[in-house]
Design an enzyme around this catalytic site. Sequence first.
Site, mmCIF file in Angstrom:
data_model
loop_
_atom_site.group_PDB
_atom_site.id
_atom_site.type_symbol
_atom_site.label_atom_id
_atom_site.label_comp_id
_atom_site.label_asym_id
_atom_site.label_seq_id
_atom_site.Cartn_x
_atom_site.Cartn_y
_atom_site.Cartn_z
ATOM 1 N N GLU A 47 45.103 33.860 24.740
ATOM 2 C CA GLU A 47 46.082 32.964 24.589
ATOM 3 C C GLU A 47 45.908 32.157 23.220
ATOM 4 O O GLU A 47 47.193 32.145 22.546
ATOM 5 C CB GLU A 47 46.532 32.392 25.575
ATOM 6 C CG GLU A 47 48.125 31.815 26.198
ATOM 7 C CD GLU A 47 47.672 30.943 27.770
ATOM 8 O OE1 GLU A 47 48.853 31.261 28.702
ATOM 9 O OE2 GLU A 47 47.610 29.854 27.414
ATOM 10 N N HIS A 52 30.989 51.465 38.734
ATOM 11 C CA HIS A 52 31.553 52.849 40.300
ATOM 12 C C HIS A 52 33.037 53.132 39.611
ATOM 13 O O HIS A 52 33.557 53.790 40.592
ATOM 14 C CB HIS A 52 30.890 52.030 41.006
ATOM 15 C CG HIS A 52 29.469 52.219 41.592
ATOM 16 N ND1 HIS A 52 28.852 53.306 42.486
ATOM 17 C CD2 HIS A 52 28.453 51.157 40.937
ATOM 18 C CE1 HIS A 52 27.662 52.879 42.712
ATOM 19 N NE2 HIS A 52 27.339 51.506 41.779
ATOM 20 N N LYS A 93 59.958 33.673 30.184
ATOM 21 C CA LYS A 93 60.585 32.850 31.179
ATOM 22 C C LYS A 93 62.129 32.308 30.818
ATOM 23 O O LYS A 93 62.660 32.343 31.573
ATOM 24 C CB LYS A 93 59.557 31.790 30.768
ATOM 25 C CG LYS A 93 58.383 31.592 31.117
ATOM 26 C CD LYS A 93 58.111 30.028 30.776
ATOM 27 C CE LYS A 93 56.478 29.472 30.955
ATOM 28 N NZ LYS A 93 55.886 28.454 30.478
#
Length: 426
Positions: A278, A299, A414
């Site tokens: 951010e 793995h 948003k």
Amino acid sequence: MMKFDASHGFLKEDIASYQSEVTKVHKMIHEKTGAGNDFLGWENWAETYDKEEFARMVSLAEKLKDKTECLVVCGIGGSYLGARAAIEMIQGLYPNTRTEVVFVGNTFSSTYMSQVLEHIKDKSVVLNVISKSGTTTETALAFRMLREFMEQKYGKEECKERIIATTDKSRGTLKALSDKEGYQTFVIPNDIGGRYSVITPVGLLPMALMGIDISAVMQGFTDAYHELNTDDLSGNDAYRYAVSRRILQKQGYNAEMFVTYEPQLRSLSEWWKQLLGESEGKDGKGILPDSAVFSTDLHSLGQFIQQGNKMLYETVMTVDTPTLDQSVPNDPDNADGMNYLTGKSLDWINRQAFAGTLEAHEVSGNVPNLLISIPDMKEHTFGYLCYWFFLATAMTCYMLDINPFNQPGVEVYKKNMFRLLGKPGC
Ligand code: PA5
């Protein structure tokens, strides 16, 4: 203390050649003259934090200790990740403590929320809601549901003791609601952004409520503040890390994988991802922060790292002394062929996995490795590494001419979501 080693980093430039640039940015950070300088409150927080509020957190935790079978922490992003990182790092994933912690308000998942409400229904609950704005939808919705749950379970009067809000000092819906309902409140300082806020009540209060020694956390943070207060690259590992990132990006590496060998550091990786991602990911710039826990992810992701696209470098954090250890028992039949490890400690085996992986990724995989070691997974170390990474992040961003403290890009989803939800005025 915490150490940084770039000797496996394939750096094509000398870190020391960045000294004058680092000196300039160091001044910008400490004199608070760079972009976003009104969010540099963390820089001298070790000196300025409110000691009375700190004492209030400690005494509240003591008072609620016997009532807190389950601590519910409601928040998202910077109002969530730091507390989780600290609690898991310091206490482990299955701690021998009376209090369990549950995190909500960080998702819209209906199944998750329903299961949490079912899980906590017969437990003695304390709720800490954390939101600077008070309007973050994930958090506000979860809080509304939990408030209803708490009021039905305990009644409004007892909720005054069991619900604690961490929010803005005077503004916002959460502050207003808390004052109206009589909840205790703690302050998110105006000059410290979410992803830098773990050393404020945002992170410290949940830690204290979980029985963590927050004085030791702040001592670690303070020690780092003093020890790293130098622009001299040879004496400042946080800056050496920032410069190494810069050099590697210039060499074409646009992804950084933060690797640990401890499952209880997985949430620390999530916190690190927010801090770097951010802060740095804007203006079309930045390094993609990714993470893995080895040997688990060897793995799965191990194949890509060893032989896939050479786009990434690793930053590997190791721990000098594990919190606990076990040794391998003997099996007289050696049915599983593991007797060659009888008597060895699991931590020693983990270290050999690290050494073998470093060699594999570095030598035949041709993947640069930056190494960070921390002494342990205790309170002081957590506080110390917070300041270390904050400083490294600010240095990294200012070297790229980026404001480390805003996040304009997160508003885009948003706006669309609010339109779809039919939010008035959107
Ligand atoms: O780093 C940030 O600023 C964000 O991650 C915020 O902390 C997050 O969006 C939560 O915001 P608020 O505390 O206002 O609910």
